[in-house]
Design a protein around this motif. Structure first.
Motif, PDB file in Angstrom:
ATOM      1  N   GLU A 192      27.283  26.250  39.564  1.00 42.85           N
ATOM      2  CA  GLU A 192      27.168  25.943  40.988  1.00 42.85           C
ATOM      3  C   GLU A 192      28.348  26.452  41.803  1.00 42.85           C
ATOM      4  OE1 GLU A 192      24.343  24.649  42.039  1.00 42.85           O
ATOM      5  OE2 GLU A 192      23.726  24.689  39.926  1.00 42.85           O
ATOM      6  N   ASP A 193      29.340  27.037  41.160  1.00 41.52           N
ATOM      7  CA  ASP A 193      30.521  27.506  41.880  1.00 41.52           C
ATOM      8  C   ASP A 193      30.236  28.774  42.670  1.00 41.52           C
ATOM      9  OD1 ASP A 193      32.870  25.780  41.420  1.00 41.52           O
ATOM     10  OD2 ASP A 193      32.501  26.203  39.305  1.00 41.52           O
ATOM     11  N   VAL A 194      31.083  28.984  43.681  1.00 36.62           N
ATOM     12  CA  VAL A 194      31.037  30.212  44.488  1.00 36.62           C
ATOM     13  C   VAL A 194      32.407  30.864  44.362  1.00 36.62           C
ATOM     14  CG1 VAL A 194      30.695  31.191  46.778  1.00 36.62           C
ATOM     15  CG2 VAL A 194      29.397  29.154  46.088  1.00 36.62           C
ATOM     16  N   LEU A 195      32.439  32.130  43.975  1.00 35.68           N
ATOM     17  CA  LEU A 195      33.688  32.812  43.638  1.00 35.68           C
ATOM     18  C   LEU A 195      34.093  33.834  44.697  1.00 35.68           C
ATOM     19  CD1 LEU A 195      35.935  33.472  41.495  1.00 35.68           C
ATOM     20  CD2 LEU A 195      34.362  35.221  40.625  1.00 35.68           C
ATOM     21  N   LYS A 196      35.379  33.832  45.005  1.00 33.83           N
ATOM     22  CA  LYS A 196      35.986  34.868  45.848  1.00 33.83           C
ATOM     23  C   LYS A 196      37.167  35.437  45.072  1.00 33.83           C
ATOM     24  CE  LYS A 196      38.725  35.368  50.134  1.00 33.83           C
ATOM     25  NZ  LYS A 196      38.084  36.536  50.776  1.00 33.83           N
ATOM     26  N   VAL A 197      37.300  36.766  45.062  1.00 24.98           N
ATOM     27  CA  VAL A 197      38.424  37.424  44.387  1.00 24.98           C
ATOM     28  C   VAL A 197      39.075  38.395  45.369  1.00 24.98           C
ATOM     29  CG1 VAL A 197      39.179  38.816  42.423  1.00 24.98           C
ATOM     30  CG2 VAL A 197      37.225  37.281  42.167  1.00 24.98           C
ATOM     31  N   ILE A 198      40.399  38.279  45.502  1.00 20.56           N
ATOM     32  CA  ILE A 198      41.123  39.186  46.397  1.00 20.56           C
ATOM     33  C   ILE A 198      42.321  39.791  45.671  1.00 20.56           C
ATOM     34  CG2 ILE A 198      40.441  38.093  48.567  1.00 20.56           C
ATOM     35  CD1 ILE A 198      43.004  36.526  48.569  1.00 20.56           C
ATOM     36  N   ASP A 199      42.695  40.967  46.122  1.00 20.38           N
ATOM     37  CA  ASP A 199      43.841  41.676  45.561  1.00 20.38           C
ATOM     38  C   ASP A 199      44.704  42.149  46.722  1.00 20.38           C
ATOM     39  OD1 ASP A 199      45.658  43.317  44.354  1.00 20.38           O
ATOM     40  OD2 ASP A 199      44.211  44.509  43.232  1.00 20.38           O
ATOM     41  N   GLN A 200      45.869  41.517  46.893  1.00 18.87           N
ATOM     42  CA  GLN A 200      46.776  41.833  47.995  1.00 18.87           C
ATOM     43  C   GLN A 200      46.052  41.773  49.340  1.00 18.87           C
ATOM     44  OE1 GLN A 200      50.017  44.565  47.364  1.00 18.87           O
ATOM     45  NE2 GLN A 200      49.205  45.165  45.376  1.00 18.87           N
ATOM     46  N   GLY A 201      45.199  40.756  49.498  1.00 20.81           N
ATOM     47  CA  GLY A 201      44.514  40.530  50.751  1.00 20.81           C
ATOM     48  C   GLY A 201      43.159  41.193  50.874  1.00 20.81           C
ATOM     49  N   SER A 202      42.819  42.083  49.959  1.00 24.20           N
ATOM     50  CA  SER A 202      41.565  42.838  50.057  1.00 24.20           C
ATOM     51  C   SER A 202      40.525  42.322  49.064  1.00 24.20           C
ATOM     52  CB  SER A 202      41.823  44.319  49.791  1.00 24.20           C
ATOM     53  OG  SER A 202      40.603  45.027  49.721  1.00 24.20           O
ATOM     54  N   ASP A 203      39.286  42.201  49.555  1.00 24.42           N
ATOM     55  CA  ASP A 203      38.167  41.812  48.691  1.00 24.42           C
ATOM     56  C   ASP A 203      37.564  43.012  47.973  1.00 24.42           C
ATOM     57  OD1 ASP A 203      37.218  38.780  49.522  1.00 24.42           O
ATOM     58  OD2 ASP A 203      38.130  39.839  51.197  1.00 24.42           O
ATOM     59  N   VAL A 259      37.164  43.999  42.652  1.00 20.50           N
ATOM     60  CA  VAL A 259      35.759  44.318  42.386  1.00 20.50           C
ATOM     61  C   VAL A 259      35.448  44.245  40.893  1.00 20.50           C
ATOM     62  CG1 VAL A 259      34.032  46.166  42.470  1.00 20.50           C
ATOM     63  CG2 VAL A 259      35.470  45.709  44.464  1.00 20.50           C
ATOM     64  N   SER A 260      36.365  44.736  40.056  1.00 23.74           N
ATOM     65  CA  SER A 260      36.143  44.718  38.605  1.00 23.74           C
ATOM     66  C   SER A 260      36.062  43.285  38.078  1.00 23.74           C
ATOM     67  CB  SER A 260      37.273  45.472  37.897  1.00 23.74           C
ATOM     68  OG  SER A 260      37.298  46.827  38.279  1.00 23.74           O
ATOM     69  N   ILE A 261      36.963  42.425  38.565  1.00 23.43           N
ATOM     70  CA  ILE A 261      36.949  41.035  38.117  1.00 23.43           C
ATOM     71  C   ILE A 261      35.679  40.335  38.579  1.00 23.43           C
ATOM     72  CG2 ILE A 261      38.065  38.790  38.451  1.00 23.43           C
ATOM     73  CD1 ILE A 261      40.753  40.260  38.399  1.00 23.43           C
ATOM     74  N   LYS A 262      35.268  40.578  39.829  1.00 29.67           N
ATOM     75  CA  LYS A 262      34.034  39.962  40.329  1.00 29.67           C
ATOM     76  C   LYS A 262      32.829  40.391  39.510  1.00 29.67           C
ATOM     77  CE  LYS A 262      34.839  41.069  44.710  1.00 29.67           C
ATOM     78  NZ  LYS A 262      34.685  41.194  46.196  1.00 29.67           N
ATOM     79  N   LYS A 263      32.764  41.671  39.165  1.00 27.50           N
ATOM     80  CA  LYS A 263      31.633  42.168  38.378  1.00 27.50           C
ATOM     81  C   LYS A 263      31.584  41.510  37.005  1.00 27.50           C
ATOM     82  CE  LYS A 263      30.949  46.767  40.431  1.00 27.50           C
ATOM     83  NZ  LYS A 263      31.030  48.232  40.183  1.00 27.50           N
ATOM     84  N   LEU A 264      32.759  41.366  36.372  1.00 24.38           N
ATOM     85  CA  LEU A 264      32.796  40.759  35.046  1.00 24.38           C
ATOM     86  C   LEU A 264      32.359  39.300  35.112  1.00 24.38           C
ATOM     87  CD1 LEU A 264      33.512  40.649  32.051  1.00 24.38           C
ATOM     88  CD2 LEU A 264      35.893  40.197  32.711  1.00 24.38           C
ATOM     89  N   VAL A 265      32.899  38.541  36.059  1.00 20.85           N
ATOM     90  CA  VAL A 265      32.556  37.120  36.150  1.00 20.85           C
ATOM     91  C   VAL A 265      31.084  36.946  36.475  1.00 20.85           C
ATOM     92  CG1 VAL A 265      33.013  34.947  37.330  1.00 20.85           C
ATOM     93  CG2 VAL A 265      34.907  36.486  36.823  1.00 20.85           C
ATOM     94  N   GLN A 266      30.574  37.704  37.447  1.00 22.11           N
ATOM     95  CA  GLN A 266      29.176  37.536  37.821  1.00 22.11           C
ATOM     96  C   GLN A 266      28.232  37.958  36.707  1.00 22.11           C
ATOM     97  OE1 GLN A 266      27.326  39.948  40.971  1.00 22.11           O
ATOM     98  NE2 GLN A 266      26.626  38.024  41.892  1.00 22.11           N
ATOM     99  N   PRO A 303      38.327  42.075  28.434  1.00 18.97           N
ATOM    100  CA  PRO A 303      37.866  43.461  28.619  1.00 18.97           C
ATOM    101  C   PRO A 303      38.530  44.154  29.809  1.00 18.97           C
ATOM    102  CG  PRO A 303      36.216  41.939  29.429  1.00 18.97           C
ATOM    103  CD  PRO A 303      37.279  41.098  28.774  1.00 18.97           C
ATOM    104  N   ILE A 304      39.726  43.706  30.171  1.00 20.74           N
ATOM    105  CA  ILE A 304      40.567  44.406  31.140  1.00 20.74           C
ATOM    106  C   ILE A 304      41.972  44.450  30.556  1.00 20.74           C
ATOM    107  CG2 ILE A 304      39.209  43.736  33.155  1.00 20.74           C
ATOM    108  CD1 ILE A 304      41.293  41.621  33.775  1.00 20.74           C
ATOM    109  N   ALA A 305      42.762  45.379  31.028  1.00 21.62           N
ATOM    110  CA  ALA A 305      44.102  45.550  30.466  1.00 21.62           C
ATOM    111  C   ALA A 305      45.013  44.402  30.850  1.00 21.62           C
ATOM    112  CB  ALA A 305      44.693  46.871  30.955  1.00 21.62           C
ATOM    113  N   ARG A 306      45.904  44.004  29.945  1.00 17.26           N
ATOM    114  CA  ARG A 306      46.918  42.997  30.277  1.00 17.26           C
ATOM    115  C   ARG A 306      47.784  43.548  31.407  1.00 17.26           C
ATOM    116  NH1 ARG A 306      47.109  38.744  26.812  1.00 17.26           N
ATOM    117  NH2 ARG A 306      46.194  39.024  24.748  1.00 17.26           N
ATOM    118  N   GLY A 307      48.090  42.685  32.344  1.00 15.21           N
ATOM    119  CA  GLY A 307      48.814  43.121  33.519  1.00 15.21           C
ATOM    120  C   GLY A 307      47.886  43.335  34.716  1.00 15.21           C
ATOM    121  N   TRP A 308      46.565  43.236  34.470  1.00 18.36           N
ATOM    122  CA  TRP A 308      45.591  43.396  35.548  1.00 18.36           C
ATOM    123  C   TRP A 308      44.889  42.084  35.872  1.00 18.36           C
ATOM    124  CZ3 TRP A 308      44.749  47.692  38.533  1.00 18.36           C
ATOM    125  CH2 TRP A 308      45.430  48.835  38.151  1.00 18.36           C
ATOM    126  N   GLY A 309      45.526  40.979  35.514  1.00 13.62           N
ATOM    127  CA  GLY A 309      44.981  39.682  35.900  1.00 13.62           C
ATOM    128  C   GLY A 309      44.296  38.922  34.793  1.00 13.62           C
TER     129      GLY A 309
END
Length: 288
Positions: free
Chosen positions: A61-72, A78-85, A41-47
């Motif tokens: 039980e996992d804990v997830l961190k997602v960064i894009d060019q150093g930024s959380d 933010v979009s990837i974190k929302k989808l996974v959570q 549900p995200i465009a190809r080329g966006w991860g």
């Protein structure tokens, strides 16, 4: 989490297929393993490649961190974190040391990773030979024959033209003295972090349908000539204007008030952690 949807969005068959490809990639470091990339549900080329890896590996039980060019806090992160959570209810964090899975676009965190962590890198172009060989069957043959003269010629031409290798990111690396690999568009500064890493590093390209890996404690060397050794970005004499860090990858910015050039940590969570640590020390000293 919607009780009518699969845990981690993908169906179990899809997750098993991606995990099998990941295991093969781990068994053959640097080798590009084809896989049936799913529609996301995200465009190809966006991860999408990195996201599919994360979704196939993540547990409750996992804990997830997602960064894009150093930024959380970038739109992509933010979009990837929302989808996974929303499909797993897993805990999210911005602290590198607290995460068990870190998905990243274009950076490796400044804080050294541990053996309990998995780093997932998003990759737009996994084939390091594509710039001079367009046919997939030919690049496979070149890898099989350990024929990488084209990559060396590319670096040689850069030296002849610029006096040095001119790759700013995605500088090719040699994995286990066998496969030339594209490390994803990480800056040259991050290439040394691939060598002898404590953490498992998985790289996923959704559009190109490839998964490859750098297992823990793998030998990874950036391609370079003996008389023109590999070098990283030089920030000598500069420091982060917020936390004072000097041994990290810095962004060059223009101060809005003074118009002067300033530098700031690219890894935002690392910078915040340093600032918090400095504040705690100041409080402790004030209490003494």
């Amino acid at each position: 989490m919607n009780p009518n949807q699969h845990f981690a969005f993908l169906d179990e068959g899809s997750k098993k297929e991606i995990r099998r490809a990941s295991l093969k990639a781990v068994a053959i470091p640097g080798y590009q393993v084809p896989f049936a990339s799913r529609e996301m549900p995200i465009a190809r080329g966006w991860g999408t490649g990195g996201l599919q890896l994360t979704l196939s590996l993540i547990g409750k039980e996992d804990v997830l961190k997602v960064i894009d060019q150093g930024s959380d806090e970038s739109v992509n992160a933010v979009s990837i974190k929302k989808l996974v959570q929303s499909t797993t209810d897993v805990e999210l964090t911005e602290q590198t040391e607290a995460a068990t899975i870190i998905q990243s676009r274009h950076r490796i965190p400044e804080i050294p990773l541990t053996k309990e962590q998995i780093l997932v890198l998003q990759v737009p172009m996994p084939e390091p030979l594509r710039h001079y060989e367009k046919k997939e069957q030919e690049t496979k043959k070149l890898h099989a024959e350990n024929e990488y003269s084209g990559v060396w010629l590319m670096l040689f031409e850069q030296i002849m033209k610029f006096g040095k290798t001119a790759t700013q990111a995605d500088h090719p690396v040699f994995v286990n003295d066998r496969y030339v690999m594209a490390p994803s568009p990480i800056p040259r500064f991050d290439n040394p972090k691939l060598h002898d890493s404590e953490a498992l590093i998985l790289l996923g390209a959704g559009r190109e349908k490839k998964i490859y890996a750098v297992p823990p404690h793998t030998d990874v060397a950036s391609l370079a000539f003996e008389d023109y050794p590999f070098t990283v970005e030089d920030f000598s004499g500069e420091c982060c204007h917020l936390c004072g860090a000097t041994d990290v990858f810095l962004d060059e910015l223009i101060d809005e008030e003074s118009g002067q050039t300033i530098f700031q940590c690219n890894d935002t969570s690392y910078c915040i952690a340093r600032l918090n640590q400095q504040e705690r020390k100041e409080v402790e000293l004030a209490d003494v």
